[in-house]
Scaffold this active site. Structure first.
Site, PDB file in Angstrom:
ATOM      1  N   ARG A   1      51.066  11.215  11.213  1.00  0.00           N
ATOM      2  CA  ARG A   1      50.932  10.109  12.160  1.00  0.00           C
ATOM      3  C   ARG A   1      51.941  10.228  13.291  1.00  0.00           C
ATOM      4  O   ARG A   1      51.619  10.063  14.449  1.00  0.00           O
ATOM      5  CB  ARG A   1      51.095   8.786  11.415  1.00  0.00           C
ATOM      6  CG  ARG A   1      51.037   7.552  12.286  1.00  0.00           C
ATOM      7  CD  ARG A   1      50.885   6.328  11.419  1.00  0.00           C
ATOM      8  NE  ARG A   1      49.606   6.325  10.721  1.00  0.00           N
ATOM      9  CZ  ARG A   1      49.378   5.751   9.553  1.00  0.00           C
ATOM     10  NH1 ARG A   1      50.351   5.140   8.927  1.00  0.00           N
ATOM     11  NH2 ARG A   1      48.183   5.800   9.010  1.00  0.00           N
ATOM     12  N   TYR A   2      53.188  10.494  12.934  1.00  0.00           N
ATOM     13  CA  TYR A   2      54.237  10.667  13.933  1.00  0.00           C
ATOM     14  C   TYR A   2      54.295  12.132  14.362  1.00  0.00           C
ATOM     15  O   TYR A   2      53.965  13.026  13.572  1.00  0.00           O
ATOM     16  CB  TYR A   2      55.594  10.262  13.361  1.00  0.00           C
ATOM     17  CG  TYR A   2      55.668   8.842  12.864  1.00  0.00           C
ATOM     18  CD1 TYR A   2      55.881   7.783  13.745  1.00  0.00           C
ATOM     19  CD2 TYR A   2      55.526   8.554  11.509  1.00  0.00           C
ATOM     20  CE1 TYR A   2      55.969   6.478  13.293  1.00  0.00           C
ATOM     21  CE2 TYR A   2      55.608   7.246  11.048  1.00  0.00           C
ATOM     22  CZ  TYR A   2      55.825   6.219  11.939  1.00  0.00           C
ATOM     23  OH  TYR A   2      55.903   4.930  11.492  1.00  0.00           O
TER      24      TYR A   2
ATOM     25  N   ARG B   1      56.814  14.116  11.919  1.00  0.00           N
ATOM     26  CA  ARG B   1      56.890  13.771  10.509  1.00  0.00           C
ATOM     27  C   ARG B   1      55.530  13.793   9.840  1.00  0.00           C
ATOM     28  O   ARG B   1      54.527  13.461  10.471  1.00  0.00           O
ATOM     29  CB  ARG B   1      57.464  12.364  10.340  1.00  0.00           C
ATOM     30  CG  ARG B   1      58.966  12.255  10.486  1.00  0.00           C
ATOM     31  CD  ARG B   1      59.367  10.877  10.968  1.00  0.00           C
ATOM     32  NE  ARG B   1      59.048  10.698  12.382  1.00  0.00           N
ATOM     33  CZ  ARG B   1      59.221   9.578  13.051  1.00  0.00           C
ATOM     34  NH1 ARG B   1      59.681   8.528  12.443  1.00  0.00           N
ATOM     35  NH2 ARG B   1      58.929   9.500  14.338  1.00  0.00           N
TER      36      ARG B   1
ATOM     37  N   CYS C   1      52.991   6.870 -11.034  1.00  0.00           N
ATOM     38  CA  CYS C   1      54.337   6.319 -10.875  1.00  0.00           C
ATOM     39  C   CYS C   1      54.889   5.937 -12.250  1.00  0.00           C
ATOM     40  O   CYS C   1      54.132   5.743 -13.197  1.00  0.00           O
ATOM     41  CB  CYS C   1      54.318   5.066 -10.000  1.00  0.00           C
ATOM     42  SG  CYS C   1      53.552   5.258  -8.378  1.00  0.00           S
TER      43      CYS C   1
ATOM     44  N   CYS D   1      53.700  -1.242  -8.960  1.00  0.00           N
ATOM     45  CA  CYS D   1      54.037  -2.473  -8.246  1.00  0.00           C
ATOM     46  C   CYS D   1      52.740  -3.114  -7.761  1.00  0.00           C
ATOM     47  O   CYS D   1      51.895  -2.444  -7.167  1.00  0.00           O
ATOM     48  CB  CYS D   1      54.936  -2.170  -7.052  1.00  0.00           C
ATOM     49  SG  CYS D   1      56.424  -1.224  -7.447  1.00  0.00           S
TER      50      CYS D   1
ATOM     51  N   CYS E   1      51.638  -2.586  -3.989  1.00  0.00           N
ATOM     52  CA  CYS E   1      51.666  -1.200  -3.521  1.00  0.00           C
ATOM     53  C   CYS E   1      50.719  -0.992  -2.337  1.00  0.00           C
ATOM     54  O   CYS E   1      49.554  -1.396  -2.372  1.00  0.00           O
ATOM     55  CB  CYS E   1      51.273  -0.265  -4.653  1.00  0.00           C
ATOM     56  SG  CYS E   1      51.238   1.486  -4.176  1.00  0.00           S
TER      57      CYS E   1
ATOM     58  N   ARG F   1      49.422   1.660  -1.510  1.00  0.00           N
ATOM     59  CA  ARG F   1      48.381   2.628  -1.875  1.00  0.00           C
ATOM     60  C   ARG F   1      47.642   2.183  -3.123  1.00  0.00           C
ATOM     61  O   ARG F   1      47.265   2.998  -3.967  1.00  0.00           O
ATOM     62  CB  ARG F   1      48.984   4.019  -2.083  1.00  0.00           C
ATOM     63  CG  ARG F   1      49.521   4.596  -0.804  1.00  0.00           C
ATOM     64  CD  ARG F   1      49.958   6.030  -0.851  1.00  0.00           C
ATOM     65  NE  ARG F   1      50.717   6.244   0.365  1.00  0.00           N
ATOM     66  CZ  ARG F   1      52.040   6.316   0.429  1.00  0.00           C
ATOM     67  NH1 ARG F   1      52.752   6.261  -0.679  1.00  0.00           N
ATOM     68  NH2 ARG F   1      52.657   6.467   1.584  1.00  0.00           N
TER      69      ARG F   1
ATOM     70  N   ASP G   1      52.912  -5.530   3.478  1.00  0.00           N
ATOM     71  CA  ASP G   1      51.688  -4.985   4.073  1.00  0.00           C
ATOM     72  C   ASP G   1      50.496  -5.912   3.839  1.00  0.00           C
ATOM     73  O   ASP G   1      50.463  -6.681   2.877  1.00  0.00           O
ATOM     74  CB  ASP G   1      51.381  -3.609   3.478  1.00  0.00           C
ATOM     75  CG  ASP G   1      52.388  -2.562   3.918  1.00  0.00           C
ATOM     76  OD1 ASP G   1      52.965  -2.713   5.007  1.00  0.00           O
ATOM     77  OD2 ASP G   1      52.593  -1.587   3.170  1.00  0.00           O
TER      78      ASP G   1
ATOM     79  N   ASP H   1      55.180  -2.200   9.220  1.00  0.00           N
ATOM     80  CA  ASP H   1      54.368  -0.972   9.280  1.00  0.00           C
ATOM     81  C   ASP H   1      52.979  -1.414   9.736  1.00  0.00           C
ATOM     82  O   ASP H   1      52.249  -2.068   8.994  1.00  0.00           O
ATOM     83  CB  ASP H   1      54.324  -0.313   7.913  1.00  0.00           C
ATOM     84  CG  ASP H   1      53.970   1.169   7.994  1.00  0.00           C
ATOM     85  OD1 ASP H   1      53.587   1.621   9.093  1.00  0.00           O
ATOM     86  OD2 ASP H   1      54.076   1.862   6.966  1.00  0.00           O
TER      87      ASP H   1
ATOM     88  N   LYS I   1      55.776   2.378  12.147  1.00  0.00           N
ATOM     89  CA  LYS I   1      56.829   1.382  11.940  1.00  0.00           C
ATOM     90  C   LYS I   1      57.375   0.876  13.275  1.00  0.00           C
ATOM     91  O   LYS I   1      57.693   1.672  14.161  1.00  0.00           O
ATOM     92  CB  LYS I   1      57.956   1.997  11.106  1.00  0.00           C
ATOM     93  CG  LYS I   1      57.506   2.514   9.748  1.00  0.00           C
ATOM     94  CD  LYS I   1      58.629   3.226   9.030  1.00  0.00           C
ATOM     95  CE  LYS I   1      58.148   3.806   7.711  1.00  0.00           C
ATOM     96  NZ  LYS I   1      57.159   4.882   7.892  1.00  0.00           N
TER      97      LYS I   1
END
Length: 465
Positions: free
Chosen positions: A159-160, A163, A172, A176, A179, A181, A357, A394, A401
């Site tokens: 995206r950047y 990066r 994981c 969470c 999350c 994702r 998010d 974000d 960001k």
């Protein structure tokens, strides 16, 4: 009153000699202070199943993984003597509506205050209740960042300009509920069939080749899932491969693990050695490797955490924290200040604090932009600037960001902010919408009605331009 409130507190809490003897003898230890006597009692013995587990066994990461709770039925069997039947039913019904499956370590489960679970900040992060579920904003999505739209290779998001995000795994140590994702991480749930993003082995190769072929890529975030679930040889394989690419200068291994399974640093010597070797090699090459971890509340920080972070600090492994602003967890000045000062004390840089998010199914945890800006104002100045996190949103739709207060337009009554990200996607406008529960009934009605929503969005974009 539980002695884990605000993560640490009273001078009455002393380092348990049984736990102390279980750690490696050689590590960096901060100078003792009554403000930083982190919880060191054998807190897991408060749950019947683990009341006879000694410190040596509890501090073994393999035992933690083997005894992780991965179903609501197993959770109910574990805590049935600590909660009411009604509360257990609330959890069961909550998970039937949740986008994330359940996976929790004994460490995390033992830190939850089961005498007051409804308000407990750790329970709120991991265990949804049907009774607290709120209506989703109609603009919410399962993949609000649009990561799949910026994916030039499987498991890679670019995206950047300089990066990339490398999703090396889709599992994981814990899941969470908020999350970003939830569309891909964990097992399928009653409401979400997960997309496949990546897996070890040959499926990594296209990502490596893309990075090698793009000299503009200097920074790689290794995430997933969670880098904690990568084996030592996989950490080495990824790290060595990327360090050998001349234009890659920086790597970040992203993991929640230090907050939910800190004993892995002590007991999984191969994993810790692999990260340490990569960090040493990178430094000799004039490059850098860091761990980006994820603490949200000071109750997640114990004496076990301090020992793990001390080992990494002594070995020269830099650790930064990325928190998420969560309603009822850390959206108070007291909780956010305490979190940041505890992290700073343990040589973890409080790097980012993200606006929640716009993910479907977890509306109860989101805060409004204006409330988060007030939290930033209240927090800034309490500790040194280099230990104060950047408060970030974000942007939905792949804008990346932005500082939370850097919007071009914000209608507080309608709860919608408009941002630009010219370095990422020139001339595009990005919207962040406050949760419906933060709005008046009149504004909620405008969003819920499809026809008035279209007109509302049109008016907002015109005003922003």
């Amino acid at each position: 009153m539980p002695n884990n409130i605000m993560g640490c507190d009273t001078a009455a809490i002393q380092l348990n000699p049984v736990i102390a003897s279980s750690f490696n003898a050689h590590y960096y230890e901060p100078i003792p202070s009554s403000r930083y006597l982190f919880r060191s009692d054998e807190f897991w013995r408060g749950l019947d199943r683990w009341k006879d587990i000694d410190a040596e066994l509890f501090l073994n990461h393999l035992w933690q993984e083997k005894n992780a709770i991965t179903s609501v039925a197993a959770l109910g069997d574990l805590i049935k003597n600590r909660i009411s039947t009604a509360f257990l039913r609330d959890i069961e019904e909550g998970h039937q509506l949740a986008p994330m499956s359940i996976r929790l370590t004994p460490y995390v489960l033992s830190l939850i205050d089961w005498d007051n679970p409804f308000l407990d900040p750790l329970r709120r992060q991991f265990l949804p209740l049907a009774s607290e579920k709120l209506v989703d904003h109609p603009m919410l999505k399962l993949d609000p960042m649009g990561e799949q739209n910026d994916s030039p290779a499987p498991g890679l998001t670019h995206r950047y300009p300089d990066r990339v995000l490398f999703l090396a795994t889709n599992v994981c140590p814990v899941y969470c509920r908020y999350c970003t994702r939830s569309y891909a991480v964990g097992l399928d749930t009653d409401v979400v069939t997960k997309q496949k993003i990546n897996a070890p082995g040959e499926r990594w190769e296209p990502a490596f080749r893309y990075i090698e072929a793009n000299s503009s890529v200097e920074d790689v975030v290794i995430s997933g899932g969670d880098a904690y679930r990568l084996k030592a040889r996989q950490i080495t394989e990824i790290g060595e491969r990327l360090l050998d690419i001349p234009h890659v200068r920086r790597m970040r291994f992203a993991t929640k693990g230090l907050a939910v399974l800190p004993m892995k640093v002590q007991s999984d010597h191969d994993w810790t050695d692999a990260i340490s070797r990569l960090s040493d090699r990178a430094r000799k090459m004039g490059k850098s490797i860091a761990i980006h971890t994820h603490f949200n509340h000071p109750n997640e920080i114990t004496a076990i955490t301090a020992k793990a972070l001390g080992i990494l600090y002594e070995r020269g492994v830099e650790v930064r924290n990325q928190a998420v602003i969560l309603r009822g967890v850390n959206n108070s000045k007291q909780a956010m200040h305490r979190l940041n000062e505890c992290l700073a004390y343990l040589n973890v840089r409080p790097y980012y604090c993200f606006q929640g998010d716009m993910i479907q199914g977890v509306e109860t945890l989101r805060t409004s932009i204006c409330d988060s800006i007030e939290l930033e104002k209240a927090t800034r100045g309490l500790i040194a600037g280099h230990n104060t996190p950047h408060f970030i949103v974000d942007l939905p739709g792949g804008g990346g960001k932005r500082d939370i207060h850097s919007y071009d337009y914000y209608d507080k009554q309608l709860g919608v902010a408009v941002y630009r990200a010219p370095a990422v996607k020139k001339d595009k406008l990005f919207l962040y919408c406050d949760p419906l529960h933060a709005l008046s009934p009149e504004s909620q009605a405008l969003w819920i009605n499809p026809e008035s929503r279209v007109q509302l969005l049109d008016d907002v974009l015109k005003s922003a331009k």
